[in-house]
Design a protein around this motif. Structure first.
Motif, mmCIF file in Angstrom:
data_model
loop_
_atom_site.group_PDB
_atom_site.id
_atom_site.type_symbol
_atom_site.label_atom_id
_atom_site.label_comp_id
_atom_site.label_asym_id
_atom_site.label_seq_id
_atom_site.Cartn_x
_atom_site.Cartn_y
_atom_site.Cartn_z
ATOM 1 N N GLU A 176 35.617 -57.716 -5.213
ATOM 2 C CA GLU A 176 35.222 -56.433 -5.810
ATOM 3 C C GLU A 176 35.690 -55.265 -4.943
ATOM 4 N N TYR A 177 35.456 -55.367 -3.637
ATOM 5 C CA TYR A 177 35.816 -54.254 -2.752
ATOM 6 C C TYR A 177 37.325 -54.100 -2.668
ATOM 7 N N ASN A 178 38.034 -55.204 -2.416
ATOM 8 C CA ASN A 178 39.487 -55.112 -2.286
ATOM 9 C C ASN A 178 40.151 -54.743 -3.607
ATOM 10 N N GLY A 179 39.520 -55.165 -4.723
ATOM 11 C CA GLY A 179 40.087 -54.824 -6.016
ATOM 12 C C GLY A 179 39.984 -53.355 -6.349
ATOM 13 N N ALA A 180 39.002 -52.681 -5.768
ATOM 14 C CA ALA A 180 38.775 -51.268 -6.075
ATOM 15 C C ALA A 180 39.302 -50.328 -5.005
ATOM 16 N N ASN A 181 39.669 -50.866 -3.838
ATOM 17 C CA ASN A 181 40.052 -50.018 -2.715
ATOM 18 C C ASN A 181 41.345 -50.509 -2.082
ATOM 19 N N TYR A 182 42.265 -49.586 -1.836
ATOM 20 C CA TYR A 182 43.479 -49.906 -1.100
ATOM 21 C C TYR A 182 43.134 -49.946 0.380
ATOM 22 N N ARG A 183 43.633 -50.946 1.097
ATOM 23 C CA ARG A 183 43.258 -51.122 2.493
ATOM 24 C C ARG A 183 44.110 -50.298 3.449
#
Length: 318
Positions: A176-183
Motif C-alpha cells: 500500500e505504501y510503496n504503491g502510493a508513494n515514490y521512494r
C-alpha cells in the motif's frame, strides 16, 4: 490445496523443532533477527552473507559476520550453520542448496533478505534517474532483485519437495505504501517494489505445492547501521530524536524477527498467501511486541501524519 504440515510432537516453546530454514542475507539487521528467532523456535537455520571473520563485503562492516549470527542462533536454542555465499554467484547458491539437501534432505522456510545496497545510496535520494551513475544504479538492482531470483531458482525445488513450505520475501515498505508513494530514487524504488511482486507471483506458482509466499517489511528499522548513522546505541537511541523527529517511531529488528517466527509456526499461514505484511501487522496478529513492549505502526504514521498532514504525534502510533 495441500495444507501446511507440522512436524509432530513439537513442544509449545519450540514450535519450529525439526524445521529447516535458510535465511539468505543474515549478517546483520532484520536478517539476523529473523534467523535468531527462527532458531529460538527450534529450527535449524542456514545463514548466508558475504561478511565473515575472514572476509569483509563491499558494505564495509567487519564487526558483523554470519558466524556471529550462527552463534546467536545456537545461544537462542536453535542450530545455526553459517555458509559464506555471494548470491550473485549462481554456482555458490547451487552449492549452498545442494549442501542443505545433502545434510537435511528438505527445506521448509526460505527467507530472502538479501540487500547490501545502502552504501550505494549515499546522499542520492531526490536525484533524477539520469543523474545517478548507471553502474551504481544497476548494481543496486543486482543486489536487491537478481540475488532474490538466483536464490529462489535453486532453493524452491528443494522447498516444494514437501507441502507446507514458506517463502518470505523481505523489502522496505508495504504494498500500500510503496504503491502510493515514490521512494525518491528510481533504482531504490524498483529494488524495493520487486520483492512485493515476487511474493505475489510465487504465491501463484507455489500454490499447487501447498506452499505459502509472503512479503514482509520492517518499519523504521533501528539496525546497527542506522544507529551508527545517528551516532547512538540501542541503550540511548531516543537521543537521536533531536536530530530526526520521526526516529521516535522506529523499532528494533527483533519485532520483525518475532513476527516472522510466529508466521512460520502458524499452521494456518496459507491465509496470508501473496500478501504484504509489515512488522506491525505480524505483531498485531500474533501478539508479539518489540523489546520494549511497544508495537509501532510507522507506515500508517508516515502515510497519515507525515504525508497526509493529519494531526498526530509519534506517541499516537506506538
Amino acid at each position: 490445496m495441500n495444507q501446511p504440515q507440522q512436524p509432530s510432537q513439537q513442544p509449545a516453546d519450540r514450535p519450529l523443532a525439526g524445521r529447516i530454514a535458510l535465511v539468505a542475507g543474515a549478517t546483520r539487521g532484520a536478517g539476523r533477527a529473523m534467523a535468531v528467532e527462527l532458531g529460538r523456535g527450534g529450527a535449524t537455520v542456514y545463514v548466508t552473507g558475504r561478511t565473515t571473520r575472514e572476509h569483509v563485503s563491499e558494505v564495509g562492516r567487519p564487526t558483523e559476520t554470519i558466524e556471529q549470527t550462527a552463534e546467536l542462533i545456537d545461544a537462542a536454542g536453535g542450530h545455526g550453520i553459517a555458509v559464506p555465499t555471494d548470491h550473485l554467484q549462481p554456482e555458490q547458491v547451487r552449492a549452498l542448496t545442494e549442501r542443505i539437501d545433502r545434510e537435511q534432505g528438505r527445506l521448509d522456510i526460505l527467507v530472502n533478505d538479501i540487500w547490501g545496497g545502502d552504501h550505494l545510496l549515499g546522499e542520492t535520494f531526490n536525484v533524477k534517474l539520469w543523474d545517478v551513475g548507471l553502474e551504481t544504479g544497476l548494481r543496486m538492482l543486482r543486489l536487491g532483485v537478481e540475488t532474490h531470483l538466483v536464490t529462489s531458482h535453486f532453493a524452491l525445488p528443494l522447498l516444494i519437495r514437501n507441502p507446507g513450505g514458506l517463502v518470505v520475501e523481505v523489502t522496505d515498505g508495504t504494498a500500500e505504501y510503496n504503491g502510493a508513494n515514490y521512494r525518491d530514487h528510481m533504482y531504490y524504488d524498483l529494488a524495493k517494489n520487486a520483492p512485493l511482486r515476487m511474493a505475489f507471483g510465487l504465491s501463484r506458482e507455489l500454490r499447487e505445492y501447498g506452499a505459502t509466499a509472503v512479503c514482509v517489511t520492517p518499519g523504521f528499522l533501528r539496525s546497527e547501521q542506522m544507529l551508527d548513522t545517528f551516532g547512538v546505541r540501542e541503550e540511548n537511541w531516543r537521543d537521536a530524536i533531536a536530530k530526526e523527529e520521526h526516529f521516535g517511531i522506529s523499532e528494533t529488528p527483533l519485532l520483525l524477527g518475532r513476527g516472522v517466527a510466529a508466521l512460520a509456526a502458524d499452521p494456518e499461514r496459507a491465509r496470508w498467501n501473496g500478501r504484504s505484511l509489515a512488522s506491525y501487522d505480524l505483531g498485531r496478529e500474533y501478539g508479539v511486541r518489540d523489546a520494549d513492549g511497544s508495537l509501532p505502526d510507522p507506515w500508517r504514521y508516515f502515510a497519515e501524519v507525515v504525508m497526509g498532514d493529519k494531526p498526530g504525534s509519534v506517541d499516537d502510533y506506538r
